[in-house]
Design a protein around this motif. Structure first.
Motif, PDB file in Angstrom:
ATOM      1  N   CYS A  25       0.801  -1.232   0.000  1.00 43.42           N
ATOM      2  CA  CYS A  25       0.000   0.000   0.000  1.00 43.42           C
ATOM      3  C   CYS A  25       0.833   1.281   0.000  1.00 43.42           C
ATOM      4  O   CYS A  25       0.295   2.352  -0.296  1.00 43.42           O
ATOM      5  N   SER A  26       2.129   1.178   0.328  1.00 50.12           N
ATOM      6  CA  SER A  26       2.963   2.388   0.273  1.00 50.12           C
ATOM      7  C   SER A  26       3.065   2.914  -1.157  1.00 50.12           C
ATOM      8  O   SER A  26       3.393   4.077  -1.376  1.00 50.12           O
ATOM      9  N   MET A  27       2.771   2.059  -2.135  1.00 48.56           N
ATOM     10  CA  MET A  27       2.864   2.445  -3.548  1.00 48.56           C
ATOM     11  C   MET A  27       1.624   3.160  -4.074  1.00 48.56           C
ATOM     12  O   MET A  27       1.637   3.711  -5.166  1.00 48.56           O
ATOM     13  N   ILE A  28       0.536   3.123  -3.300  1.00 52.54           N
ATOM     14  CA  ILE A  28      -0.746   3.619  -3.822  1.00 52.54           C
ATOM     15  C   ILE A  28      -0.817   5.142  -3.691  1.00 52.54           C
ATOM     16  O   ILE A  28      -0.682   5.685  -2.590  1.00 52.54           O
ATOM     17  N   ASP A  29      -1.035   5.828  -4.811  1.00 52.12           N
ATOM     18  CA  ASP A  29      -1.145   7.293  -4.766  1.00 52.12           C
ATOM     19  C   ASP A  29      -2.586   7.694  -4.484  1.00 52.12           C
ATOM     20  O   ASP A  29      -3.492   6.863  -4.427  1.00 52.12           O
ATOM     21  N   ILE A  30      -2.801   8.988  -4.315  1.00 55.54           N
ATOM     22  CA  ILE A  30      -4.094   9.487  -3.847  1.00 55.54           C
ATOM     23  C   ILE A  30      -5.224   9.216  -4.845  1.00 55.54           C
ATOM     24  O   ILE A  30      -6.343   8.868  -4.455  1.00 55.54           O
ATOM     25  N   MET A  31      -4.940   9.315  -6.153  1.00 47.46           N
ATOM     26  CA  MET A  31      -6.009   9.130  -7.138  1.00 47.46           C
ATOM     27  C   MET A  31      -6.421   7.663  -7.245  1.00 47.46           C
ATOM     28  O   MET A  31      -7.603   7.344  -7.361  1.00 47.46           O
ATOM     29  N   LEU A  32      -5.436   6.758  -7.198  1.00 49.05           N
ATOM     30  CA  LEU A  32      -5.770   5.332  -7.270  1.00 49.05           C
ATOM     31  C   LEU A  32      -6.524   4.903  -6.009  1.00 49.05           C
ATOM     32  O   LEU A  32      -7.488   4.131  -6.085  1.00 49.05           O
ATOM     33  N   MET A  33      -6.099   5.424  -4.852  1.00 45.63           N
ATOM     34  CA  MET A  33      -6.791   5.071  -3.609  1.00 45.63           C
ATOM     35  C   MET A  33      -8.245   5.533  -3.636  1.00 45.63           C
ATOM     36  O   MET A  33      -9.150   4.807  -3.193  1.00 45.63           O
ATOM     37  N   TYR A  34      -8.491   6.713  -4.182  1.00 44.69           N
ATOM     38  CA  TYR A  34      -9.872   7.206  -4.254  1.00 44.69           C
ATOM     39  C   TYR A  34     -10.732   6.305  -5.139  1.00 44.69           C
ATOM     40  O   TYR A  34     -11.850   5.938  -4.773  1.00 44.69           O
ATOM     41  N   ASN A  35     -10.190   5.932  -6.295  1.00 41.41           N
ATOM     42  CA  ASN A  35     -10.957   5.053  -7.186  1.00 41.41           C
ATOM     43  C   ASN A  35     -11.209   3.693  -6.558  1.00 41.41           C
ATOM     44  O   ASN A  35     -12.257   3.082  -6.781  1.00 41.41           O
ATOM     45  N   LEU A  36     -10.249   3.216  -5.762  1.00 46.05           N
ATOM     46  CA  LEU A  36     -10.448   1.940  -5.070  1.00 46.05           C
ATOM     47  C   LEU A  36     -11.535   2.062  -4.011  1.00 46.05           C
ATOM     48  O   LEU A  36     -12.462   1.235  -3.937  1.00 46.05           O
ATOM     49  N   LEU A  37     -11.449   3.118  -3.192  1.00 46.38           N
ATOM     50  CA  LEU A  37     -12.412   3.278  -2.101  1.00 46.38           C
ATOM     51  C   LEU A  37     -13.831   3.519  -2.604  1.00 46.38           C
ATOM     52  O   LEU A  37     -14.801   3.126  -1.956  1.00 46.38           O
ATOM     53  N   LYS A  38     -13.969   4.170  -3.747  1.00 51.52           N
ATOM     54  CA  LYS A  38     -15.312   4.390  -4.323  1.00 51.52           C
ATOM     55  C   LYS A  38     -16.015   3.070  -4.606  1.00 51.52           C
ATOM     56  O   LYS A  38     -17.235   2.984  -4.578  1.00 51.52           O
ATOM     57  N   ALA A  39     -15.224   2.026  -4.902  1.00 55.43           N
ATOM     58  CA  ALA A  39     -15.806   0.734  -5.276  1.00 55.43           C
ATOM     59  C   ALA A  39     -16.013  -0.192  -4.081  1.00 55.43           C
ATOM     60  O   ALA A  39     -16.539  -1.294  -4.229  1.00 55.43           O
TER      61      ALA A  39
END
Length: 726
Positions: A420-434
């Protein structure tokens, strides 16, 4: 000025950025090939050139013609035409068909392709399909030539001209003349500076709003590439004024217009200075905070009673867990969000398996994911379950975006995400939306590694917000203590100099060398012969990781020398100064959603088609096609930067560490590089450089307000709860 008329026989070097080329030419009156140097954007083998310039004597390369003006004309002789067509200029015609066509039509070949292309059917072996391809390619080349002639006078390289044509087609020149700054917005690989150069040549006003707007957007984008989600107003005014060479009040005025037009968004409440965001980063940061808080507040979903669970899990898995690991398992089955962090050898994988076992007992549906293909593959191998990349999990479609989202959420009870240290803010948002509010989310990672390549510092911000359960594993297990790679990684993380005593049975080696040229030679010797022979692995499986891209021991140069040693030969597709050959190890350097390959993915070139000017790359068993114009998305990957290696593991790693790299030498960089090695690590360099890196903990702060947003969201939630009770 001297003049030279010649035919291009060989292209020795070509820089795609500025068109600087070194070419070998056949010229009348000269028995040997003549070396010509100068800015000649993408001339082709067989091209006939009329050059103006001067002869000079280069100390290293001898006599050269330094070109100042050049004009390209079509070849007139049958030999020249065959060379020209056989260079791969026209898709559908390689050396073989070029020979057949010229034998059929002689000096009239180019006239026939131009005016009567159907006559190519008279050539043995050429069918209607190939003729159509040749006709289309010839027309495109003509169009690109026209655009190139226009852009060449404005210092634009041919690779950029090709991209401009692909984006705008026959409207290219009109678009460029109307607003060249559109190029920076619309085309990957063309930045503000290129657009600004074109605009200057076209006579655009230095203080025009479109220029200042583009400069501000460029500055914000450049900051996001350094990991920042936002810029302060003062930072933008100062950086913008320096970049654009205009007064700060003009920047401020343009910024106000951009705020009104919502080109940028301002956050005034959470920081001492105004934070100015590009919209995608603002909405992602706000969205991550809202989604994580909503998940924590939702009391529905799985909840397993802890009574008797420790004994049962240890019996079922056959493993003994220490108190912290068991605490992680018990917290996971009772929490909606859990962060599990720790360094190598501390049992993250073992603990994750315990968590999976506990959830399986209640028949929970468990999903596994990781940011990259390699990380997902490792997670799958460790758990025996299917693990997907986050993009695949969210069913990303290039045309329509993420198919899994708030309207079509993921199905399942638990989601475990690794690296998870690799996950940037935009990818995390798209993941959490789902992720539905009822799902349990477990984030696993090592916060001491380098942060994400993209903007944000998501995992660290979540931990430092203190709003979510965090379990940090610190104990190094006995079986891991025999690995000097693991022990040295922890020593470095604690600010201690690593054990570099070498020895017969160690997995961590240090070779002292200071001269960069000698280090490069040592690396080639290690990869090509010594390590591959001793450990019986192909040279291609040994990964060189380096702190920097440039320099003698930077990734670019090491790739050239390693390619020459490991994969010699001339057959390949050339793009700029790089030739891509069958069996080359290559890396994708940008996210390409159409091809479903992402920044940092490593593959192997499996086929090169010189006639079609295309090649295919095998990424973990999947073949991906690249046209010659797309090759700037690939780099050779015999050597790569440590930043690009995040989320990957390699059996054997060779890593140069020299004071030449001092601007990059930081503790988390060296720590990340060392922990990429699974079996063997060899550092080549100096103790001074290694010691400097271990002591240097000046990790650059990233502009992010996620931590503050998470705390605010939690406080708002508590206030709402108190109001409801009243």
């Amino acid at each position: 000025m001297d003049y030279l008329r010649c035919v291009v026989e060989r292209i020795t070097y070509q820089n795609t950025e500025n068109g600087y080329s070194v070419i070998k030419c056949k010229a009348k009156g000269y028995s040997d090939l003549v070396t010509v140097v100068g800015n000649m954007p993408e001339v082709h083998v067989g091209s006939v050139l009329s050059l103006g310039g001067n002869w000079k004597m280069d100390a290293k390369y001898g006599r050269q013609f330094s070109m100042e003006t050049f004009e390209e004309t079509l070849p007139a002789t049958a030999y020249g035409i065959e060379k020209y067509l056989g260079s791969g200029l026209v898709k559908g015609i390689g050396p073989k068909f070029a020979g057949r066509i010229v034998r059929q039509f002689g000096k009239d070949t180019l006239e026939i392709i131009e005016t009567e292309p159907d006559r190519l059917l008279e050539v043995p072996g050429i069918g209607k399909k190939r003729v159509d391809r040749i006709r289309k390619s010839w027309e495109e080349q003509k169009e690109i030539k026209n655009i190139m002639l226009f852009l060449q006078g404005h210092d634009v390289s041919t690779s950029h001209a090709t991209k401009i044509y692909k984006q705008y087609g026959n409207d290219s020149i009109a678009v460029v003349q109307e607003n060249p700054y559109r190029l920076a917005d619309d085309i990957w690989g063309i930045g503000f500076k290129t657009a600004d150069t074109i605009a200057t040549k076209l006579g655009f006003d230095h203080e025009k709003y479109v220029r200042i707007r583009s400069g501000i957007l460029y500055t914000l984008n450049r900051l996001s590439e350094e990991g920042h989600c936002y810029a302060t107003r003062q930072m933008l005014l100062e950086t913008g004024a320096e970049l654009l060479e205009v007064r700060q009040d003009l920047i401020g005025s343009a910024l106000e217009q951009m705020i009104t037009a919502e080109d940028v968004i301002v956050e005034k409440k959470l920081s001492e200075q105004e934070a100015i965001y590009l919209p995608p980063f603002y909405f992602s940061e706000v969205g991550v905070a809202k989604r994580l808080s909503a998940m924590m507040d939702n009391k529905n979903g799985l909840h397993i009673e802890p009574e008797g669970l420790p004994e049962w899990i240890q019996k079922r898995t056959g493993m003994t867990y220490d108190d912290v690991q068991m605490q992680a398992i018990l917290t996971a089955v009772q929490s909606k969000v859990l962060v599990l962090t720790g360094g190598p050898g501390t049992g993250k994988t073992t603990t994750t398996l315990g968590i999976i076992t506990a959830f399986r007992e209640v028949k929970a549906e468990i999903l596994l994911a990781a940011p990259t293909g390699r990380a997902a593959k490792r997670l799958s191998e460790a758990t025996g379950m299917e693990a997907k990349t986050i993009h695949r999990l969210l069913e990303y479609n290039p045309m329509e975006g993420y198919q899994k989202n708030e309207e079509s959420p993921l199905d399942g009870d638990v989601l475990i995400v690794d690296e998870c240290s690799m996950i940037d803010i935009m990818l995390m948002y798209n993941l959490l939306k789902a992720i539905p509010d009822t799902m349990t989310l477990i984030l696993v990672g090592d916060i001491d590694q380098l942060p994400s390549v993209g903007a944000g510092n998501v995992l660290r911000d979540i931990i430092e917000s203190e709003q979510f359960p965090v379990i940090q594993l610190t104990r190094i297990f006995r079986q891991a203590q025999s690995s000097r790679i693991i022990m040295n990684a922890h020593r470095i993380n604690a600010g201690q100099f690593p054990d570099i005593s070498n020895g017969r049975n160690t997995d961590f080696f240090f070779i002292e060398k200071e001269d960069p040229e000698e280090v490069a030679e040592e690396i080639v010797s290690l990869v090509q012969v010594r390590l591959s022979r001793h450990y019986r692995v192909p040279a291609s499986e040994i990964q060189v990781l380096t702190p920097m891209q440039r320099g003698v021991v930077g990734a670019s140069n090491l790739n050239q020398v390693l390619q020459g040693a490991i994969n010699p030969g001339d057959l390949g597709l050339k793009r700029g100064g790089t030739i891509f050959k069958p069996h080359d190890k290559v890396m994708q350097i940008r996210n390409n959603y159409d091809k479903e390959v992402f920044n940092g993915d490593i593959g192997v070139v499996e086929d090169v088609d010189l006639e079609e000017r295309a090649l295919s790359v095998n990424f973990d068993g999947r073949s991906v096609e690249y046209d010659v114009t797309e090759l700037d998305e690939l780099v050779l990957a015999y050597a790569t930067t440590i930043h690009k290696s995040q989320g990957s593991e390699y059996p054997i790693v060779v890593m140069p560490v020299l004071m030449n790299h001092f601007v990059m030498l930081q503790r988390n960089l060296i720590y990340t590089g060392i922990t990429r090695a699974k079996k063997i690590l060899v550092i080549v360099g100096t103790k001074k450089a290694l010691g400097y890196a271990v002591r240097n903990v000046t990790v650059s702060d990233r502009n992010t307000l996620l931590k503050e947003r998470l705390r605010k969201a939690e406080n708002n939630g508590k206030e709402t709860e108190a109001e409801n009770k009243q």
